[in-house]
Design a protein around this motif. Structure first.
Motif, PDB file in Angstrom:
ATOM      1  N   LEU A 106      -4.511 -14.346  -9.593  1.00 43.85           N
ATOM      2  CA  LEU A 106      -4.075 -13.392  -8.576  1.00 43.85           C
ATOM      3  C   LEU A 106      -4.152 -14.301  -7.137  1.00 43.85           C
ATOM      4  N   ILE A 107      -3.148 -14.714  -6.191  1.00 45.80           N
ATOM      5  CA  ILE A 107      -3.126 -15.446  -5.127  1.00 45.80           C
ATOM      6  C   ILE A 107      -2.970 -14.127  -4.021  1.00 45.80           C
ATOM      7  N   LEU A 108      -4.024 -13.874  -3.477  1.00 47.06           N
ATOM      8  CA  LEU A 108      -3.604 -12.855  -2.326  1.00 47.06           C
ATOM      9  C   LEU A 108      -3.331 -13.785  -0.825  1.00 47.06           C
ATOM     10  N   PHE A 109      -2.171 -13.915  -0.735  1.00 48.60           N
ATOM     11  CA  PHE A 109      -1.487 -14.821   0.491  1.00 48.60           C
ATOM     12  C   PHE A 109      -1.677 -14.004   1.791  1.00 48.60           C
ATOM     13  N   SER A 110      -2.278 -14.317   2.635  1.00 51.46           N
ATOM     14  CA  SER A 110      -2.019 -13.667   4.116  1.00 51.46           C
ATOM     15  C   SER A 110      -1.945 -14.764   5.101  1.00 51.46           C
ATOM     16  N   HIS A 111      -0.702 -14.701   5.488  1.00 52.59           N
ATOM     17  CA  HIS A 111      -0.305 -15.518   6.735  1.00 52.59           C
ATOM     18  C   HIS A 111       0.819 -14.864   7.598  1.00 52.59           C
ATOM     19  N   PRO A 112       0.341 -14.325   8.904  1.00 54.54           N
ATOM     20  CA  PRO A 112       1.243 -13.703   9.873  1.00 54.54           C
ATOM     21  C   PRO A 112       2.317 -14.569  10.367  1.00 54.54           C
TER      22      PRO A 112
ATOM     23  N   THR B 178       0.022 -14.994 -10.433  1.00 51.39           N
ATOM     24  CA  THR B 178       0.692 -13.872  -9.299  1.00 51.39           C
ATOM     25  C   THR B 178       0.433 -14.367  -7.996  1.00 51.39           C
ATOM     26  N   PHE B 179       1.648 -14.748  -7.280  1.00 53.70           N
ATOM     27  CA  PHE B 179       1.591 -14.958  -5.776  1.00 53.70           C
ATOM     28  C   PHE B 179       1.898 -13.486  -5.166  1.00 53.70           C
ATOM     29  N   HIS B 180       1.232 -13.064  -4.384  1.00 47.80           N
ATOM     30  CA  HIS B 180       1.178 -11.811  -3.550  1.00 47.80           C
ATOM     31  C   HIS B 180       1.001 -12.021  -2.456  1.00 47.80           C
ATOM     32  N   ASP B 181       2.282 -12.022  -1.539  1.00 44.65           N
ATOM     33  CA  ASP B 181       2.395 -12.348  -0.156  1.00 44.65           C
ATOM     34  C   ASP B 181       2.111 -10.944   0.549  1.00 44.65           C
TER      35      ASP B 181
ATOM     36  N   TYR C  47       1.697 -10.095   3.835  1.00 42.29           N
ATOM     37  CA  TYR C  47       2.465  -9.721   4.893  1.00 42.29           C
ATOM     38  C   TYR C  47       3.857  -9.113   4.763  1.00 42.29           C
ATOM     39  N   GLU C  48       4.396  -9.920   3.547  1.00 40.44           N
ATOM     40  CA  GLU C  48       5.846  -9.478   3.083  1.00 40.44           C
ATOM     41  C   GLU C  48       5.732  -8.059   2.424  1.00 40.44           C
ATOM     42  N   GLU C  49       4.552  -7.876   1.573  1.00 40.69           N
ATOM     43  CA  GLU C  49       4.492  -6.607   1.038  1.00 40.69           C
ATOM     44  C   GLU C  49       4.094  -5.601   1.851  1.00 40.69           C
ATOM     45  N   TYR C  50       3.453  -5.836   3.004  1.00 42.50           N
ATOM     46  CA  TYR C  50       2.903  -4.722   3.856  1.00 42.50           C
ATOM     47  C   TYR C  50       3.193  -5.003   5.337  1.00 42.50           C
ATOM     48  N   PRO C  51       4.530  -5.169   5.870  1.00 40.99           N
ATOM     49  CA  PRO C  51       4.644  -5.761   7.286  1.00 40.99           C
ATOM     50  C   PRO C  51       3.984  -4.194   8.307  1.00 40.99           C
ATOM     51  N   ASP C  52       3.885  -3.225   7.392  1.00 37.98           N
ATOM     52  CA  ASP C  52       3.321  -2.320   8.458  1.00 37.98           C
ATOM     53  C   ASP C  52       1.954  -1.814   8.442  1.00 37.98           C
ATOM     54  N   PHE C  53       1.369  -2.717   7.377  1.00 39.65           N
ATOM     55  CA  PHE C  53      -0.175  -2.754   7.242  1.00 39.65           C
ATOM     56  C   PHE C  53      -0.452  -1.133   6.297  1.00 39.65           C
ATOM     57  N   ASP C  54       0.501  -0.696   5.961  1.00 38.44           N
ATOM     58  CA  ASP C  54       0.158   0.488   5.148  1.00 38.44           C
ATOM     59  C   ASP C  54       0.207   0.055   3.635  1.00 38.44           C
ATOM     60  N   ILE C  55      -1.091  -0.444   3.254  1.00 38.02           N
ATOM     61  CA  ILE C  55      -1.585  -0.801   2.133  1.00 38.02           C
ATOM     62  C   ILE C  55      -1.542   0.329   0.911  1.00 38.02           C
ATOM     63  N   ASP C  56      -1.140   0.155  -0.394  1.00 33.39           N
ATOM     64  CA  ASP C  56      -1.095   0.904  -1.354  1.00 33.39           C
ATOM     65  C   ASP C  56      -2.309   0.501  -2.189  1.00 33.39           C
TER      66      ASP C  56
ATOM     67  N   PRO D 258      -6.790 -13.664   8.966  1.00 35.14           N
ATOM     68  CA  PRO D 258      -5.861 -12.925   9.423  1.00 35.14           C
ATOM     69  C   PRO D 258      -6.181 -11.396   9.335  1.00 35.14           C
ATOM     70  N   PRO D 259      -5.588 -10.477  10.222  1.00 33.93           N
ATOM     71  CA  PRO D 259      -6.132  -9.029  10.336  1.00 33.93           C
ATOM     72  C   PRO D 259      -5.624  -8.147   8.967  1.00 33.93           C
ATOM     73  N   LEU D 260      -4.665  -8.597   8.277  1.00 33.67           N
ATOM     74  CA  LEU D 260      -4.173  -7.793   7.319  1.00 33.67           C
ATOM     75  C   LEU D 260      -4.773  -8.060   5.999  1.00 33.67           C
TER      76      LEU D 260
END
Length: 201
Positions: free
Chosen positions: A7-13, A35-38, A40-49, A75-77
């Motif tokens: 699982l690649i948890l990718f975070s780049h604003p 699995t590539f998991h972006d 910032y793409e998934e949670y642009p409003d920082f509302d994490i599931d 990054p903050p997310l």
């Protein structure tokens, strides 16, 4: 052997402006086990599931925090992800065994050269020292924390440099998917990619 699930948890604003990360991501192998998991793409409003993310973590045995070095951290997310998803009695605590024995490490891009990251360099600390809070987070969650895969000097790279690092990353992920890792051997190196450069594929 069964294949590793990564699982690649990718975070780049500012992903669209990062030549280095575009090449790294472009070379991620197409595989049902990766699995590539972006974030910032998934949670642009920082509302994490949180429950969705916990399920995703549980389905993989190698976790990668992939992010640029942002003020000597992530990054903050990604920080919010760690704060929210790694819950007490799920990821840690007496009942928190969900991540136990999973492997985790970071893929880092930074504009600074490697020689800057030392006691006498402009950044004063090594990459490993700066990432120690992530190491401790993994330890508290009973995970196996391995050295980071680091791409230095991204601000001064040519197109060919970006492409070369992307190709190496693709080979590296393919190896991870299909191989048993010797953690003790890897831990002898400061960077995961330095170890990878020594093996015969």
């Amino acid at each position: 052997m069964s294949k590793n699930k990564i699982l690649i948890l990718f975070s780049h604003p500012l992903f669209e402006k990062s030549h280095a990360n575009k090449e790294l991501v472009k070379n991620i192998p197409e595989s049902e086990n990766i699995t590539f998991h972006d974030l910032y793409e998934e949670y642009p409003d920082f509302d994490i599931d949180v429950k969705k993310e916990q399920l995703l973590l549980s389905e993989h045995n190698i976790i990668i925090w992939h992010h640029p070095m942002y003020w000597y951290s992530c990054p903050p997310l990604m920080k919010q992800y760690i704060d929210m998803v790694l819950e007490h009695n799920w990821a840690y605590g007496k009942k928190g065994k969900a991540l136990q024995d999973k492997t985790i490490f970071q893929v880092i891009t930074t504009g600074g050269d490697k020689e800057n990251y030392c006691e006498t360099g402009s950044d004063r600390y090594s990459i490993l020292e700066l990432l120690e809070p992530f190491n401790q987070t993994a330890k508290v969650c009973n995970m196996i924390y391995l050295p980071p895969f680091v791409v230095h000097g991204t601000h001064n790279m040519t197109k060919e440099d970006y492409e070369k690092n992307g190709i190496i990353y693709g080979y590296f992920l393919d190896y991870l998917e299909n191989s048993n890792l010797d953690n003790d051997e890897i831990l002898q190196y400061h960077y995961f990619n330095e170890w990878f450069a020594t093996i015969q594929i």
